[in-house]
Design an enzyme around this catalytic site. Structure first.
Site, PDB file in Angstrom:
ATOM      1  CG  HIS A  38      -1.197   9.013   2.903  1.00 28.69           C
ATOM      2  ND1 HIS A  38      -1.454   7.729   3.308  1.00 28.69           N
ATOM      3  CD2 HIS A  38      -0.807   9.693   4.186  1.00 28.69           C
ATOM      4  CE1 HIS A  38      -1.403   7.524   4.297  1.00 28.69           C
ATOM      5  NE2 HIS A  38      -0.743   8.443   5.176  1.00 28.69           N
TER       6      HIS A  38
ATOM      7  CD  GLU B 129      -5.784   7.962  10.048  1.00 33.46           C
ATOM      8  OE1 GLU B 129      -5.232   8.982  10.687  1.00 33.46           O
ATOM      9  OE2 GLU B 129      -5.053   6.837  10.386  1.00 33.46           O
TER      10      GLU B 129
ATOM     11  NE  ARG C 218      -3.107   2.414   2.709  1.00 40.03           N
ATOM     12  CZ  ARG C 218      -3.052   3.232   3.756  1.00 40.03           C
ATOM     13  NH1 ARG C 218      -2.219   3.412   4.616  1.00 40.03           N
ATOM     14  NH2 ARG C 218      -3.835   4.605   3.705  1.00 40.03           N
TER      15      ARG C 218
ATOM     16  CG  ASN D 251      -5.410   3.766   8.379  1.00 39.84           C
ATOM     17  OD1 ASN D 251      -5.522   2.829   7.469  1.00 39.84           O
ATOM     18  ND2 ASN D 251      -4.909   4.897   8.052  1.00 39.84           N
TER      19      ASN D 251
ATOM     20  CD  GLU E 175      -1.680   4.357   8.043  1.00 41.90           C
ATOM     21  OE1 GLU E 175      -1.452   4.848   9.231  1.00 41.90           O
ATOM     22  OE2 GLU E 175      -1.902   5.101   6.983  1.00 41.90           O
TER      23      GLU E 175
ATOM     24  CE1 TYR F  28      -2.287   3.950  12.548  1.00 46.48           C
ATOM     25  CE2 TYR F  28      -0.383   2.916  13.519  1.00 46.48           C
ATOM     26  CZ  TYR F  28      -1.055   3.450  12.303  1.00 46.48           C
ATOM     27  OH  TYR F  28      -0.444   3.728  11.021  1.00 46.48           O
TER      28      TYR F  28
HETATM   29  C1  NOJ Z   1      -1.902   7.466  10.064  1.00 45.86           C
HETATM   30  C2  NOJ Z   1      -1.338   7.835   8.863  1.00 45.86           C
HETATM   31  O1  NOJ Z   1      -2.207   7.678   7.773  1.00 45.86           O
HETATM   32  C3  NOJ Z   1      -0.153   7.692   8.602  1.00 45.86           C
HETATM   33  O2  NOJ Z   1       0.377   8.669   7.656  1.00 45.86           O
HETATM   34  C4  NOJ Z   1       0.749   8.000   9.968  1.00 45.86           C
HETATM   35  O3  NOJ Z   1       2.260   7.816   9.678  1.00 45.86           O
HETATM   36  C5  NOJ Z   1       0.196   7.008  10.816  1.00 45.86           C
HETATM   37  N1  NOJ Z   1      -0.980   7.153  11.117  1.00 45.86           N
HETATM   38  C6  NOJ Z   1       0.960   6.944  12.318  1.00 45.86           C
HETATM   39  O4  NOJ Z   1       0.773   7.905  13.130  1.00 45.86           O
END
Ligand code: NOJ
Length: 495
Positions: free
Chosen positions: A146, A191, A101, A332, A399, A334
């Site tokens: 992006h 995002e 990606r 995405n 992500e 985290y």
């Molecule tokens: C989201 C973003 O899409 C990416 O560019 C970024 O580096 C990561 N999260 C980590 O923060």
């Protein structure tokens, strides 16, 4: 351990005559699952003004305001992937990635954002990358946007200007015409909830326009219309010959309610609707913003004495165009935060509109940054939330990853990936979530936007002190290679 590994029976349309032949253990990926890694143009390419590339809003902001970055870091050279993409493909090959990606830099293709200049050198660069990927049996998963908007389009207001949807449409047409014969996975935006912040606050996200609680919603509105226009264009003019799929990458944390009181459960639902539903509801549910978002922003706008809502409305025709404008939902995520109900934050602002207060539970394990706590069970919950709210769409996790300070023996990252992938597999194999792919963030250490090069996400180390930008696999690269080869996560992560 084996006893803890439950069996998941996949009935593929027909009844399995021999249950064992159809069984998949919880730690195994479904056949055809797309495993790989992710990056983005501004974070890795460098060559910011080479071969006809135009200036992006990130180039502009970090040149004009180095203090908005960390230690003056910017993407001028980054990982130098513009020149070293073959090494990136080699790294992906070593990883056993089935997909890569990456994103296309709009100003590298259209330096002025418009069709007046089409930069052949930029097209050649992505053609070379795509061809090399395919020669190595790696499918490109391409993000059209992006965050690196051509600065020329910021001079006309950027995303809050509704005409940007038409500029984006023309840019997408150039991408389909030049790459669509080989690219079968597209996402329009990455995002958006994060990049629309560039129109609400200064000093962070580009283009750093301080129109808090207003600019971000105007940008949101254009982005959703732009996404849907591109989807419809593909449907009408390209799908029958190119046979690809188009989605959009949305993102959210998981939010755990502070306690079970009704108002905090409602706050949990609200924050997820404001962070994810703002984009996902129109596209994946009914063509319009979530009711709770509409109601709160309208009420707050009225209370502020405004003649109109800060959140614009779609016409009926736009709603029809937007509703169902995706083939898959890219996602995405985290980390996890705690949420409770509160009228908190500046008025007006998105934060205040959410009617929530959010914080990190400091007893959850930390990573190399305070914002990224390691909460694997939250990943399973958020995947399930997405899969229940938007049930008709396959989910592609575009992500997920871990921050440390750059050590080659990155045991923290290994543990993060092992645990998070285990929770994702539970969501797939035990809860029935239709997840079809996963790309780890990130293939390379790279420019983490305002946080610079200090924040390390890579499974490959990049030596930013060397002009060679030497890539070296970290321990996590071979850990993931094992998972990708075996199509399973070691059982120890399921205990
Ligand atoms: C989201 C973003 O899409 C990416 O560019 C970024 O580096 C990561 N999260 C980590 O923060």
């Amino acid at each position: 351990m084996a006893a803890r590994v439950s069996l998941y029976l996949e009935i593929l349309g027909v009844a399995c005559l021999l249950a064992t032949a159809c069984a998949r253990e919880v730690n195994q990926f479904p056949e055809g699952f797309l495993l790989g890694a992710a990056t983005s143009s501004y974070q890795i390419e460098g060559a910011w003004n080479e071969d006809g590339k135009g200036e992006s809003i990130w180039d502009h902001m970090l040149h004009e305001h180095p203090e908005y970055g960390n230690n003056g870091d910017n993407g001028d050279v980054a990982c130098d992937s513009y020149h070293k993409y073959a090494e990136d493909v080699q790294a992906l090959k070593e990883l056993g990635a089935k997909v890569y990606r990456f994103s296309i830099s709009w100003p590298r293709i259209l330096p002025n954002g418009d069709l007046d200049v089409i930069n052949q050198a930029g097209i050649d660069y992505y053609n070379n990358l795509i061809n090399l990927l395919l020669e190595n049996d790696i499918q490109p998963v391409v993000t059209m946007y992006h965050w690196d908007l051509p600065q020329a389009l910021q001079y006309i207001g950027g995303w809050p200007n509704p005409i940007l949807a038409d500029y984006f449409l023309e840019y997408a047409r150039v991408l389909f015409d030049n790459f669509g014969d080989r690219v079968k996975w597209w996402t329009t935006f990455n995002e958006p909830i994060t990049f629309v912040r560039g129109y609400s606050t200064s000093g962070g996200q580009a283009p750093s326009q301080k129109a808090r609680g207003i600019g971000n919603y105007l940008a949101t509105h254009t982005v959703i219309r732009a996404h849907a226009k591109v989807y419809r264009l593909y449907d009408e003019q390209y799908r029958s010959t190119q046979n690809g799929r188009i989605g959009i990458t949305v993102g959210t944390n998981w939010y755990e309610p502070y306690n079970d009181e009704e108002e905090n459960l409602a706050a949990q639902e609200r924050i997820l609707q404001f962070e994810l539903g703002l984009f996902a509801n129109p596209i994946f549910v009914d063509g319009d913003y979530p009711a709770v978002v509409r109601e709160r922003v309208d009420n707050n706008s009225r209370a502020e004495g405004r003649p109109r809502s800060r959140l614009p409305s779609f016409t009926d025709e736009e709603k029809r165009m937007i509703n169902g404008s995706a083939d898959f939902l890219a996602f995405n995520s985290y980390t996890t935060m705690v949420v409770r109900s509160a009228e908190f934050g500046f008025s007006p602002s998105w934060g205040r509109d959410t009617g929530t207060y959010r914080w990190y539970n400091l007893s959850w394990p930390a990573s190399g940054a305070t914002w990224l706590r390691v909460v694997p069970w939250g990943f399973r919950k958020v995947i399930n939330w997405v899969s229940t709210r938007y049930p008709n769409y396959p989910i592609f996790i575009t992500e997920n990853g871990y921050i440390d300070s750059g050590e080659l023996d990155d045991q923290g990252r290994i543990s993060y990936y092992g645990q998070y992938m285990a929770e994702m597999l539970k969501a797939i194999n035990e809860d029935g979530a239709n997840v079809i792919g996963y790309t780890a963030w990130s293939l390379l250490d790279n420019l983490e936007w305002n946080s610079g090069y200090e924040v390390k996400f890579g499974i490959y180390h990049v030596d930013f002190n060397s002009t060679e930008r030497t890539r070296t696999p970290k321990a996590s690269a071979s850990f993931l290679a094992g998972i990708y080869r075996n199509m399973s996560v070691p059982e120890e992560y399921f205990t």
